[in-house]
Every structure is written in C-alpha cells, then in structure tokens.
Design a protein around this motif. Structure first.
Motif, short mmCIF file in Angstrom:
data_model
loop_
_atom_site.label_atom_id
_atom_site.label_comp_id
_atom_site.label_asym_id
_atom_site.label_seq_id
_atom_site.Cartn_x
_atom_site.Cartn_y
_atom_site.Cartn_z
N ARG A 959 47.43 8.34 -4.77
CA ARG A 959 46.89 8.13 -3.42
C ARG A 959 45.48 7.53 -3.49
NH1 ARG A 959 48.79 10.36 1.16
NH2 ARG A 959 46.67 10.76 1.89
N LEU A 960 44.65 8.07 -4.33
CA LEU A 960 43.28 7.56 -4.44
C LEU A 960 43.25 6.16 -5.05
CD1 LEU A 960 41.57 10.87 -5.54
CD2 LEU A 960 41.03 9.60 -3.47
N SER A 961 44.13 5.90 -5.99
CA SER A 961 44.19 4.57 -6.58
C SER A 961 44.58 3.54 -5.53
CB SER A 961 45.20 4.55 -7.73
OG SER A 961 44.81 5.42 -8.77
N SER A 966 43.18 -0.95 -1.90
CA SER A 966 43.23 -1.56 -0.56
C SER A 966 41.90 -1.49 0.17
CB SER A 966 44.32 -0.88 0.28
OG SER A 966 44.06 0.52 0.37
N ALA A 967 40.86 -1.03 -0.52
CA ALA A 967 39.51 -0.93 0.04
C ALA A 967 39.46 -0.01 1.26
CB ALA A 967 38.98 -2.32 0.40
N GLU A 968 40.37 0.98 1.29
CA GLU A 968 40.34 1.97 2.37
C GLU A 968 39.26 3.01 2.08
OE1 GLU A 968 44.10 3.83 3.04
OE2 GLU A 968 45.22 1.95 2.92
N ALA A 969 38.88 3.73 3.12
CA ALA A 969 37.93 4.83 2.93
C ALA A 969 38.59 5.92 2.09
CB ALA A 969 37.51 5.40 4.29
N LYS A 1000 35.62 4.35 -11.71
CA LYS A 1000 35.80 3.38 -10.63
C LYS A 1000 35.18 3.88 -9.32
CE LYS A 1000 40.12 1.32 -12.30
NZ LYS A 1000 41.56 1.12 -11.98
N LEU A 1001 35.36 5.17 -9.04
CA LEU A 1001 34.79 5.74 -7.82
C LEU A 1001 33.27 5.70 -7.85
CD1 LEU A 1001 37.17 8.82 -7.35
CD2 LEU A 1001 37.03 6.83 -5.86
N SER A 1002 32.70 5.90 -9.04
CA SER A 1002 31.24 5.88 -9.17
C SER A 1002 30.69 4.49 -8.93
CB SER A 1002 30.84 6.35 -10.57
OG SER A 1002 31.32 7.66 -10.81
#
Length: 1003
Positions: A959-961, A966-969, A1000-1002
C-alpha cells in the motif's frame, strides 16, 4: 357509456376509501398488545393495500386495458426487450440478494415493516405496508422475513430498470427509426443502470430507493405525450397521476422530484419554445413546493393550530380542528367547483394528491398503540406536526445564511413543543432559531456549520488558515470542489467510469490506471474499472440528443439536474458524513443511463453504415456485461450474515432483563431486527443514547415490551413528559459531592433553590456541583460530570440507576460509553464487546475486564463462521473497521489480561481460537494482527507469529509503495502499522525491503 364510466370510477373510489377506513379501524381496535394481532398485521394490512389500489383501477381506462394484447403484438421487439432487461436484472438481484437484514437503515426498515411500527421521519408508510405484505411470503418463518423484504427492493429495482428501457426507447424513437438500433441502445442503457455500483447496491437490500425509483419512472412514463390525448383522456390521466403522486410521496418524498420532468414530457412533440419549456418546468417546481410544503407539512400545522385553539380555549374534544378544517376545505371546494368550472381539474387533482397521503394515517394509528419502535411518537396532532415537519432535525440554510465564523446575535423561538395532558395541549418547550451577525451572512451559504470538525474540513478544501475570515469566493470554492465535485461528481464517476475502492473518500478510476491485480495482497474487491466507456457513451447521447431533439433533451436535462446537481444544492450537506451518500442521487444515475442508451443508438448516426447495428448490439451487450463482471464480487451478498451473527452475540452477552445503551445506526438497528422479527432476547431493552434526550423515548422505559418489564423512573412527569430539564447547567456552589437521591427529590419538587433566572427572564434548573454521590444497595458510587452541563440523556441514565438499583443490569457498547460526559468508566466492566455498569470502582482510571464473562461471550456464545467464507465480501468501512477489528482487539485485550495473571494455558487457547476464527487471508490485516503476532512470540509460537507479521507487513508495504509511486499522500495509519510490524520481522528479505522503503520515505 360515459355515465357508466363515471359510476364505475366513483364505485372504485367509494369502495377503496371504505376499505381503507375499515382497515384503519381494525388496526386501531386490535386487542393484541401494541396492535400486534391479525387485525393489524394480517387482514388489516391486506384490506388497507386493497383500498389504496382500488382507486387506481377506477382511473385506468377499461378500453386501454382491452387494447393491451394488441399493443403487445404491435411492438413485439420493444416488449421482448422489456421482459429481457426486467428478468435479467431481477434474476441478478435474486442471486445476489442479502439473506438477512443489512446495515444502516435496512435493519430498522425490516423491523418496522414486519410489525408496521414507526421508523424515523419521513416514515415512508407505503413502503412499510408493501414490506409487510412481502414479509407474509415467509409464511411464518421469521428467519426468511428479511430475505422477502429485501426481495421487494429487488423487484421494484428491476421494474425501474424496465421503465428505463421503455423511456430510452421512447426518447430514442424521436431520433432513430431502426428498431434494432432502438433495442440495442435501450437494452444497453437499462442494463448499465442495473449493474451500476449504487443502483445494484440498493437493489439487494431493504431500502426505499428501489421502490422510489420505480415510482419516479412510473410517473414519467404515464406523463409521456399526455398532450396528444383527447381532453377526456387527458383529465383521466391527470387524475391518475395526481393520486399516484400522493402515494409516491408515501413511498419516499424524493419521488416527487420528477414532477418537472412529468410536465415537460407531457408536451410530447410540441414545437420547441423556451417560454413553454419554462412554464412547464416552473409548474413542476411549483407542484413540488406545494406538495412538500403545503400538503405534507402546512396542512398538519393548520390542523394542529386550529385544534389547539378549539381544545384549549373553547374546550372542544381533540381532533375538532381536523373536522372543522375538513368542513372549511369542503365548503371552499364546493364554491370553487360551482363558480369556476374551468378549475375543476385543478381542484380534483389537489384532492387526489391529498387522498394519496392516507397511508400516513396508518402510521399515526400505529403510533397510538405504542409499539416498541415508535420514533418521535406521532400519536396525536401535537406530535404529528413536528414529525411531518422533521423538527427534530437541524435545519440547513439554503439561499441566505451565516459563514462558519459568524457569532450569534439573538436567539428567538422557531416553534413551540406541545404534549397532550389532562384533556388539553400543554406547552413544554420551544425550538430555537439563531440570528447571526449581519456582516457575516451571505447568499447561497455553503460553509455555515460552526462544528469544530466541519470548520477544519472547510479550511482544508478552501485553503483557509486558522483565524482567516471566509469570503464569498471560499463559499463557492467549497460548493464546487466538495459538494458538487467530491460528494456528487465523484459518485457519478464511480458509477460510470470506475471506483478505486470502497474505503470512504475513495477516488474514481481513470482508464490509464488499468485493471487491478486481483491476486495482490492489498486488492480491494470494490476496485471496479470501466475505462470510462459508460461515461463517454452517456456524453455522446447527451450531445446527439441536444442537437436533434431539444424537447427530449430539456426533459432529460431537467431529470438529471433535479435529481443530481440541484438536489446537492438543496441538501447543502455538511462534511464528514459517517458514510458515503452516493445512493441519494440515484435518480440522476437513471437519467444518465438513458443518455448511455441514446449514445449507443447514436453510433448509427456517426457511422454511416448499415452494419453499424451490429456494433451497437455488441456495445450494448459488452458494456453492461463488463460492468456486471467488475461489480459482481463486491455486490454479491448472497451468503453474508455476519452483521446479524454479531448482533446476536451482543444481545446474548447481556444478562436477563438488562438495558443496553447503543450509540449509532449499525450497533442498534440489527439488534432491533433480531428482537422485532426473530423474537430473540426480547428481555433486553435496547436504547439509543442519542434518542435518549427526548421525552417520548425516555418514557418508553416505563412501558413493558415483550419479556422486558417496565423500568422505574423517579423524574417522570406523566405519560408524555419526562421533565423540563433541557439540560442541567452546572453552577458550582458546593465544593462537596451532592447526594443524587436528595437532588432528584428536590428537582422533582421544583425546589426554587435549584433554579436561576437567565438573561431573557426565564428560569432554568441547575446542578450545584460537578461531583455526584449516588447511594445504592451495594454502596455509594462517586463520579463527576466532565462537561459544563448534564445532558438530559445523562440525567435519565442516573435516574435509571437510582430508581432501579442493581435489579436491572445496565450495559453500554463502545460507542455509547464514549459518548457520555460522566466519568463512569472506572465502574464499567468489559464483558466481551459490551461494558456492564458495576458498583465496584476499578483501581485504575480505565474500565475493568471480567475475564470469565468475556471468555464466555467472545468464545462460547459467539458465531464467527460466516467470516471463514472467502467468497463473501466484507467491506472496509462497515465490517473490517467497525466490527471485525474491534472483535480482534477485544480478544487481544483478553489474552493480555490472562497473560498478566500468568494463565498461559487460557491465553494460548484464546490465541489459537482467534487465529482460527478471525484471521483469514481474505480479510484485511490490521494493527490487531501485529498484536496477536507479538502474543504468539511470547507464547513461543514462532510459526504463527511469522505468518501474521509477514502478511501484515506485506499488505502495508504494498500500500505504501503504491502511494509513493502515484505521488499520493502517505497514509499515517498505514505507516504506523508498518513501523509496528517491522521490529517483529524475521525474514531478512522483508527487513531489507522495509529499510529501502524507509529510505525512500525519508527522501
């Protein structure tokens, strides 16, 4: 012959209304408690429906009925198509029908229809009566009642699909002459509606929307080309439409929204004229306003006002106002009829609309018999008026109102509340209206609510910062982006472009997002991709019709706008609804489906080739077939029963003779269904906490229902009033706790020392301390009020405990427990999914847990078997989040409690039970899975732990990937569950995946 026709029509009317009167008398005189005998639920229901329908047969021409066989032979292809789309949709709905009561209002409707009880306003009495007749098909098998009431919705929904076919054919016939093209387009458009998301959803559950759409389409179909009829036949048709309009309102008020459409389609092929169009549309809108305001509301207001005058001032008997007003109306009608013959058809039509409202009398008669479901208790004129006017619901500004930051300047009475007491009407309160600062008022108010959560959402959608004053432009921004875009346009696209999921606020699908991977761990069955083909076909039909048939186009456009955009504007909804509201606008989806049909037909206009009919046929079959395929896995409810299994578990968790406080629709209505229909645990009194602020509802505790004896209430004034305490504001004039028993005695005695005068000169009662001590047979209970006032429902709860001691157990569910402003949590003991009020205070501030009772209620008395069926779809909002996850958390809490007591054997037994009964691959993993995975580690059960943790990790990792790609929040909840699961991972590959994702999140 004319005289015979008139006599026949008159006989039908006389017999019909005589039968209605007989049926109502049977119901009123039913000797069984609450009118639950054969006079009401058997013979009376059948006789009443017969009486309601007989005038319809009186207004249908015998000649036209004789011509039906010839008509069927004249249009064989059209009639074959009608039968095909009806049976295709009906069989589909039968095969996917919910076998028991659904969530939200469906359970309430089934419970109310089965015994003709009184649901929340607007009541929909004719829908209830039809539901009662369908329930008789169960032949006494109460477990089948819900299926048959659901069947009613399926039947009328399929009928609406049939009318969609006919109207598509009619409108298409103005554009195209090839019958095979007409068949293809009408077939495709009708079945696109049948298999659309919102329509199919409502068709397989006991809701009013299937019958409502059927009535809307029936009114439109009967209005078709009325101008071509002879003058005599026109008058017959107008009378029939008038009576059916009144009856349709009794199915649901939304039915009359199509009246402007009826006026426009009545014109038929008359030459296009803007003035004529405007007049027809205006007459339709005026008809809506007159029926919804004058007939449905003001008429009852006038009757009550006149009765109030006659009863209180001149000592007339009750209902004198009704008879006097009827006499006045009859006199005026007689004068107008004789003085102005040209107005006779208008007068007749008005009388027939009013006659169509007679099913509401059934509702009022039933209310007077005090059934268990008797919402707002409209049993006399004093209560009927607010019931029909929906005075218990907050009003919403339409054309002029405040911004959300407007301050109140003045409060004035909007309406007064009355009860019947000692042979007269007694005023017991008033409903206030607020007047705001003039400089913070605006036309077309859209951002008006001062609720904190609403204001946050307003700011989010308009980019307003905290403290920044909203302007008219912000008003329009919110209307366009949120009300029309997010809460309507998104729904349209769900139905005809595609839907990403059924998680609340889910977006619609664009074609380039492609098909979902059905084998993916995070696949949501409500991901339905139509590649925008239905939308494009509808837009094509829209364009072609606008160019080639302006009369038909204006009819269609009015249908689409009135049931869609204009309805959005009228409802003026606030944000943060508890669920999606797509079902409200189903009328506009019907209108758009007709355009889809015209779009399919229009291919023959664009492609000049005789073989284009084969293309039209191909599209007409493939598009609805694809929609069927995409929607089937999330619309098939044929085996889903868990909502009722869960409700049965909740009721079974209560001790005998208990009262259970609930908080909302889904934790209340299924319990009502079980008690009212399946006669299950009728010794438990289920009380909705939000209703418990109303006198009519509090006083129901003083009545016996089924196996539940009446409760004692100290502060009850009389049969119609609990007490004038609205609410008790706190003035802390005492530092020590007050004795609740002494305080209630003083309150009932109207002690002047407990009253204070407000700024307007009125006196109100107050509470002298936040600290309360309630003495019981098992010792004192000390607690405090958390707010600055004690609401009436909290006052009544304390009265209930004081007046009944511990003789009658009191329970709360999770919602109601967290909705009251009294710190009773330390006295609550968790027993599975409910919380029992006990005389013993917990050593901590939280609730206690009765381990053995929780074990018994969660394990021995519960049925989770329905969850094991992987073919059943349990959606995220209603099932996963609000039912299944809380059960998992309750198990985890119970397991931890046993571990804290070093009872590893019982903890392991519970962990195994939960793992086998609740944790399936077709159910969405949640934080509860992480908790159980950790428990299995503590129990040295590494295999089960690893299975749980790996699955939950992969689910939220995917889900997070996807959100990153998709550049979603990024969902904070998804990230939190992933972070909690990561430390428990043992697989090095998964650990590496987590580290890369964190990187990646960082960035």
């Amino acid at each position: 012959m004319k005289i015979n026709a008139i006599n026949r029509k008159g006989i039908y009317f006389i017999i019909g209304f005589a039968l209605q009167l007989v049926a109502l008398l049977m119901m009123a005189l039913d000797p069984e408690p609450h009118g639950f005998g054969m006079l009401t639920l058997g013979v009376g229901s059948i006789v009443l429906m017969t009486g309601i329908l007989l005038p319809v047969f009186g207004m249908v021409s015998i000649r036209s009925m004789d011509e039906w066989p010839a008509y069927f032979k004249k249009e064989p292809l059209q009639n074959a198509g009608l039968l095909i789309v009806f049976f295709t949709s009906f069989i589909t709905y039968l095969l996917t029908l919910e076998p028991t009561a659904s969530l939200w209002d469906c359970s309430e409707m089934i419970a109310a229809a089965y015994k003709l009880q009184v649901p929340h306003t607007p009541g929909t009495p004719l829908t209830l009566l039809m539901g009662r007749l369908f329930s008789m098909l169960a032949l006494g098998d109460v477990t089948r009642v819900a299926w048959y009431v659901n069947l009613m919705s399926a039947f009328f929904s399929a009928g609406a699909v049939g009318f969609t076919f006919l109207i598509s054919w009619y409108l298409g016939g103005k554009l195209f002459k090839n019958q095979r093209v007409l068949f293809a387009g009408s077939f495709g458009g009708a079945l696109c509606l049948a298999f659309s998301d919102s329509f199919w959803f409502s068709a397989v559950e006991a809701e009013t929307y299937g019958p409502s759409i059927f009535c809307m389409m029936l009114l439109i179909w009967l209005s078709k080309e009325g101008s071509k009829l002879s003058e005599t036949d026109q008058q017959k048709r107008i009378k029939l439409l008038s009576y059916l309009t009144g009856l349709s309102y009794c199915v649901h008020p939304m039915c009359i929204l199509v009246l402007p459409v009826c006026f426009l389609i009545w014109r038929g092929n008359m030459s296009f004229n803007w003035k004529s169009i405007a007049i027809s549309f205006g007459l339709g809108v005026a008809s809506i306003l007159i029926i919804s305001k004058v007939v449905a509301v003001d008429l009852f207001e006038w009757i009550f006002r006149l009765d109030l005058l006659l009863v209180n001032n001149w000592y007339f008997p009750f209902y004198s106002g009704l008879f006097l007003l009827a006499l006045l109306v009859a006199s005026i009608t007689f004068i107008v009829w004789n003085k102005f013959p040209v107005s006779r058809i208008v007068v007749t039509s008005a009388m027939l609309v009013i006659a169509g409202f007679t099913p509401y009398i059934m509702l009022f008669v039933r209310s007077a018999q005090h059934p268990p479901i008797n919402e707002f208790s409209p049993s006399n004129l004093a209560k009927i008026k607010p019931y029909m006017n929906r005075e218990s619901y907050p009003s919403r500004p339409l054309l002029y109102g405040p911004y959300f930051d407007a301050q109140i300047d003045e409060v004035s009475p909007k309406a007064k509340s009355y009860i019947v007491n000692e042979g007269r009407y007694e005023e017991v309160g008033e409903i206030s209206t607020y007047h705001y600062q003039d400089d913070r008022m605006t036309i077309l108010p859209r951002i008006y609510s001062n609720d904190h959560n609403h204001m946050e959402t307003y700011r989010k959608w308009t980019n307003l910062s905290v403290g920044e004053k909203p302007r008219f432009g912000d008003n329009l921004t919110f209307m366009w982006k949120y009300q029309l875009g997010h809460m309507y346009g998104r729904y349209m696209m769900w139905n005809f472009a595609g839907r990403s999921s059924d998680v609340q606020h889910a977006e619609w699908l664009t074609p380039w997002k492609g098909l979902a991977n059905r084998s993916a761990i995070d696949y949501n069955r409500a991901n339905n991709q139509y590649f925008m083909i239905p939308i494009l076909l509808g837009l094509l039909g829209f364009i072609i019709q606008s160019k080639k048939d302006r009369n038909g186009f204006m009819t269609q456009l009015s249908f689409f706008l009135i049931t869609g955009v204009l309805l959005v504007m009228y409802l003026n909804g606030t944000p943060n609804e508890p669920r999606e509201r797509d079902y409200i606008y189903v009328g506009s989806y019907v209108a758009f489906s007709i355009w889809i049909g015209l779009g399919i037909m229009s291919l023959s206009h664009i492609v000049k080739n005789k073989k284009v009919v084969y293309l039209s046929a191909f599209i007409a079959f493939c598009v609805p077939a694809w929609m069927f395929y995409q929607n089937l896995d999330d619309h098939n409810r044929s085996n889903r029963t868990f909502q009722i299994d869960h409700a049965r578990n909740v009721l079974n968790s209560c001790d005998e003779g208990a009262v259970l406080f609930t908080g909302a629709d889904n934790d209340t209505f299924p319990l009502w269904y079980l008690q009212e229909v399946e006669d299950f645990r009728t010794d438990v009194r289920v009380m909705v906490l939000s209703y418990f602020n109303a006198d009519w509802y509090i006083n129901q505790l003083s009545r016996a229902y089924y196996d539940s004896p009446p409760f004692n209430l100290t502060l009850k004034y009389n049969e119609n009033q609990y007490g004038p305490y609205e609410p008790l504001y706190i003035r802390e004039v005492m530092n020590s706790p007050i004795s609740w028993g002494k305080y209630m005695d003083a309150l009932k005695a109207d002690n002047p020392q407990l009253k204070v005068k407000n700024a307007s000169g009125d006196y109100y009662h107050f509470l002298p301390s936040k600290q309360i001590s309630l003495t019981t047979s098992k010792g004192p209970i000390d607690f405090s009020v958390k707010a600055n006032y004690l609401a009436k429902n909290e006052l009544a709860i304390l009265d209930l405990l004081y007046s009944n001691g511990w003789d009658r157990p009191i329970y709360f569910n999770y919602t109601s427990m967290n909705s009251i402003n009294i710190d009773i949590q330390p006295y609550l003991s968790q027993e599975g999914m409910i919380y029992k009020w006990t005389p013993h205070r917990s050593s901590s501030e939280g609730t206690q847990m009765n381990l053995e009772k929780s074990y018994e209620n969660l394990v021995k008395n519960a049925d989770y078997s329905n969850l094991a069926n992987e073919d059943i779809y349990f959606n995220q909002e209603d099932y996963e989040a609000r039912m299944i996850a809380p059960i998992k958390f309750a198990f985890n809490q119970l397991i931890r409690s046993y571990l804290e007591q070093d009872n590893r054997r019982r903890a392991e037994e519970l962990a195994n039970f939960a793992y086998q009964k609740l944790y399936f691959e077709h159910l969405k993993p949640s934080y509860a899975d992480v908790q159980l995975g950790h428990v299995f580690l503590l129990l040295k059960r590494e295999k089960e732990s690893e299975e749980l943790i790996n699955r939950v990790f992969l689910y939220y990792y995917d889900r997070l990937s996807l959100q990153l790609a998709s550049a979603e929040a990024i969902s904070r909840n998804d990230l939190l569950v992933l972070q909690e699961s990561a430390p428990l991972l043992r697989d090095t590959n998964l650990i590496q995946k987590y580290q890369k994702l964190v990187s990646k999140l960082s960035n």
